[in-house]
Scaffold this active site. Sequence first.
Site, mmCIF file in Angstrom:
data_model
loop_
_atom_site.group_PDB
_atom_site.id
_atom_site.type_symbol
_atom_site.label_atom_id
_atom_site.label_comp_id
_atom_site.label_asym_id
_atom_site.label_seq_id
_atom_site.Cartn_x
_atom_site.Cartn_y
_atom_site.Cartn_z
ATOM 1 C CG ASP A 121 -3.158 -3.749 -17.113
ATOM 2 O OD1 ASP A 121 -3.594 -3.198 -16.094
ATOM 3 O OD2 ASP A 121 -2.365 -4.718 -17.082
ATOM 4 C CG LEU B 82 -2.316 -8.279 -6.573
ATOM 5 C CD1 LEU B 82 -1.373 -9.210 -5.846
ATOM 6 C CD2 LEU B 82 -1.674 -7.782 -7.872
ATOM 7 C CG LEU C 45 -11.551 -9.183 -13.162
ATOM 8 C CD1 LEU C 45 -10.388 -8.558 -13.921
ATOM 9 C CD2 LEU C 45 -12.126 -10.345 -13.967
ATOM 10 C CB ILE C 46 -13.009 -4.414 -10.379
ATOM 11 C CG1 ILE C 46 -11.783 -3.802 -9.710
ATOM 12 C CG2 ILE C 46 -14.257 -3.640 -9.981
ATOM 13 C CD1 ILE C 46 -11.849 -3.743 -8.208
ATOM 14 C CG HIS D 102 0.300 -1.346 -15.555
ATOM 15 N ND1 HIS D 102 -0.074 -2.605 -15.143
ATOM 16 C CD2 HIS D 102 1.294 -1.517 -16.468
ATOM 17 C CE1 HIS D 102 0.656 -3.507 -15.784
ATOM 18 N NE2 HIS D 102 1.488 -2.870 -16.595
ATOM 19 N N GLY E 57 0.777 -1.229 0.000
ATOM 20 C CA GLY E 57 0.000 0.000 0.000
ATOM 21 C C GLY E 57 0.809 1.279 0.000
ATOM 22 C CB SER E 58 4.198 2.294 -1.112
ATOM 23 O OG SER E 58 4.274 1.946 -2.466
ATOM 24 C CG ASN E 59 1.176 3.529 -5.751
ATOM 25 O OD1 ASN E 59 1.474 4.588 -6.292
ATOM 26 N ND2 ASN E 59 1.792 2.389 -6.029
ATOM 27 C CG ASN F 61 -4.812 -0.249 -12.038
ATOM 28 O OD1 ASN F 61 -4.524 -0.407 -10.856
ATOM 29 N ND2 ASN F 61 -4.233 -0.948 -12.999
HETATM 30 C C1 GRF Z 1 2.522 -0.749 -7.849
HETATM 31 O O1 GRF Z 1 3.690 -0.978 -8.577
HETATM 32 C C2 GRF Z 1 1.362 -0.493 -8.790
HETATM 33 O O2 GRF Z 1 1.744 0.110 -9.988
HETATM 34 C C3 GRF Z 1 0.862 -1.888 -9.070
HETATM 35 O O3 GRF Z 1 1.022 -2.571 -7.852
HETATM 36 C C4 GRF Z 1 2.075 -1.985 -7.090
HETATM 37 C C5 GRF Z 1 1.522 -1.691 -5.739
HETATM 38 O O4 GRF Z 1 2.497 -1.279 -4.834
HETATM 39 N N1 GRF Z 1 -0.490 -1.865 -9.581
HETATM 40 P P1 GRF Z 1 2.083 -0.681 -3.443
HETATM 41 O O5 GRF Z 1 1.254 -1.740 -2.708
HETATM 42 O O6 GRF Z 1 1.279 0.555 -3.674
HETATM 43 O O7 GRF Z 1 3.360 -0.398 -2.727
#
Ligand code: GRF
Length: 207
Positions: free
Chosen positions: A149, A89, A91-92, A108, A13-15, A106
Amino acid sequence: MKVRAAVFASGGGSNFQALLDHQRPEGDWGVVLLVTDRDDAGAISRAVGASVPAVVIRTTGRDAAVVALETLHLLERYRVDLILLAGYLKLIPREVITRYRGRVLNIHPALLPAFGGKGMYGMRVHTAVIESGAQESGATVHFVDEEYDRGPIVAQRRVPVLAPDTPQALAARVLEVEHELYPQAVDHICEALAAGREPTPITEKIK
Ligand code: GRF
């Protein structure tokens, strides 16, 4: 109107964290919910740290229609306007895509449409990029539709592939850019939504 966003994440969850850190009380959007499919997702403790409710919806071995209904009820309960996938990860469900058409984004870790599609996630993406001999990769924010995607691209940013490179080193370089690009793309989309306009892609690539 302030846009109420739900983040879906399966992993660290770093994003998700980057989105939490970027939102502002006076801004056009806010994160109101974390949805995950895993009890052990690192994103959960980030949600707790930010006082954002976290809900686990298990998908493995469950009827897809039940999962879809549970997801829709949850999103309704939190009056969610926008779904942000961040390393989710699963499918929605089709029913969710239909209900939230044009309202699911999303991120990617490559320059779509290259290096995307079913099975292209995590280190597989970066390994494929390096093996192809490509000199650049990057990050893409896109709308989500029924195909993996393939939805319209909102924003992209480039990242160099260095020689010699490893998938891990490339992943870290791309991730750093993701953390800037995703919140900026959400700002852009929510500026339109908050003003009652239909969002459009960022036509020029964000530098
Ligand atoms: C990221 O590389 C994002 O592009 C992909 O999954 C990864 C998630 O990383 N869809 P994080 O859990 O947000 O660190």
